[in-house]
Design an enzyme around this catalytic site. Structure first.
Site, PDB file in Angstrom:
ATOM      1  N   LYS A  77       2.213  -3.155   5.987  1.00  0.00           N
ATOM      2  CA  LYS A  77       2.430  -3.034   4.546  1.00  0.00           C
ATOM      3  C   LYS A  77       3.886  -2.700   4.224  1.00  0.00           C
ATOM      4  O   LYS A  77       4.416  -3.092   3.177  1.00  0.00           O
ATOM      5  CB  LYS A  77       1.486  -1.991   3.957  1.00  0.00           C
ATOM      6  N   TYR A 125      -1.404  -0.799  10.338  1.00  0.00           N
ATOM      7  CA  TYR A 125      -1.599  -1.132   8.924  1.00  0.00           C
ATOM      8  C   TYR A 125      -0.394  -0.689   8.101  1.00  0.00           C
ATOM      9  O   TYR A 125       0.130  -1.450   7.284  1.00  0.00           O
ATOM     10  CB  TYR A 125      -2.870  -0.457   8.414  1.00  0.00           C
ATOM     11  N   SER A 164       0.851  -1.187   0.000  1.00  0.00           N
ATOM     12  CA  SER A 164       0.000   0.000   0.000  1.00  0.00           C
ATOM     13  C   SER A 164       0.883   1.232   0.000  1.00  0.00           C
ATOM     14  O   SER A 164       2.034   1.194   0.473  1.00  0.00           O
ATOM     15  CB  SER A 164      -0.892   0.024   1.242  1.00  0.00           C
TER      16      SER A 164
END
Length: 286
Positions: free
Chosen positions: A173, A169, A156
């Protein structure tokens, strides 16, 4: 191999089996499944929800695309084993894996000072561990048969830069990028390539739960002036999976329409301008 872009042989996927983890949901995973099947591969489309698979994937198979849907949890050893059983039984030889499974619910947005161990572990398990252990299993299967292969995972833009109010998160990633590079180095002499794609803001059903529609804001924040369509993430993934990228490994391709070139989508309070819901913004910053 063929030389025409419209030929399946151009991609080198004919007669090969490719697993797509996180295929259902109507977003990038579904677009990838369609695109890879159209390129000639036999796709094992994996999702946790049979209902979502029936809604998003089964209609593609009914159109004649070579897709088998499998309900399994990619974050568990049992789920991975179930998928590999289907891959072995498929018509063709296992060649590829696309790790799409992952993501983060709106409730996971919060200041770093509020993240609990449970929050942290859940996001790393779903976004990082599922990729590492599924890739490990597929690589071992390929090596045991002396076959080449290609693994592509979804990182991401949050893993390529800062991720305010989404530390777990973003960290997961970013770690996925590091894992991609390490696995690529270890597996290169076995003929197994390992790469990743890092999407920017993409119009998917999942992102729609917290990213509102605002064309003017998109024009301000993104160099290309709009969010990506899922199909525009599927194209680079297919490229990295296929023989078109036969001399590329260990790379993460940022597919963000130039969002990183401007990087002005954070407001004065460091929250994303894409979050038009003031109530949600207030909730995550408390």
């Amino acid at each position: 191999m063929g030389t025409e872009p419209g030929s399946n042989e151009f991609f080198g996927l004919d007669g090969r089996v490719v697993i797509v983890s996180g295929a259902s949901g109507g977003g990038i995973g579904t677009a990838v499944t369609r695109r890879i099947a159209q390129a000639g591969a036999r796709v094992i489309a994996v999702g946790r929800s049979r209902e979502k698979l029936d809604n998003d994937i089964v209609p593609l198979a009914e159109q004649g695309l070579p897709i088998t849907s499998v309900a399994a949890d990619a974050a568990t050893d049992a789920g991975i084993a179930t998928v590999l059983e289907h891959a072995r039984a498929a018509d063709g030889e296992l060649y590829g894996l696309v790790n799409i499974a992952g993501g983060a619910a709106p409730g996971t947005w919060m200041p770093a000072t509020r993240v609990t161990r449970a929050d942290w572990r859940a996001l790393l398990e779903w976004n990082l561990e599922s990729m590492v252990f599924f890739s490990q299993a597929v690589a071992a299967e390929l090596k045991s048969h002396g076959r080449p292969g290609s693994i592509v995972s979804l990182s991401s833009i949050s893993g390529m830069n800062t991720a305010p109010f989404h530390i777990a998160y973003g960290t997961a990633k970013a770690a996925l990028v590091a894992a991609t590079r390490t696995m690529a180095a270890e597996l290169a002499l076995d003929g197994i390539r390992v790469n990743a794609v890092a999407p920017g803001v993409t119009a998917t059903p999942a992102s729609g739960t917290y990213v509102g529609a605002d064309a003017e804001r998109d024009r301000r924040a993104i160099a290309m002036g709009r969010r990506a369509r899922p199909e525009e993430q599927a194209g680079p993934i297919l490229f990295l999976l296929s023989e078109l990228s036969s001399y590329i490994t260990g790379q993460t391709v940022l597919v963000d329409g130039g969002l990183n070139l401007k990087w002005t989508h954070l407001g004065a309070d460091n929250t994303s301008l894409f979050l038009e819901d003031d109530g949600f913004r207030a909730a995550i910053t408390r």
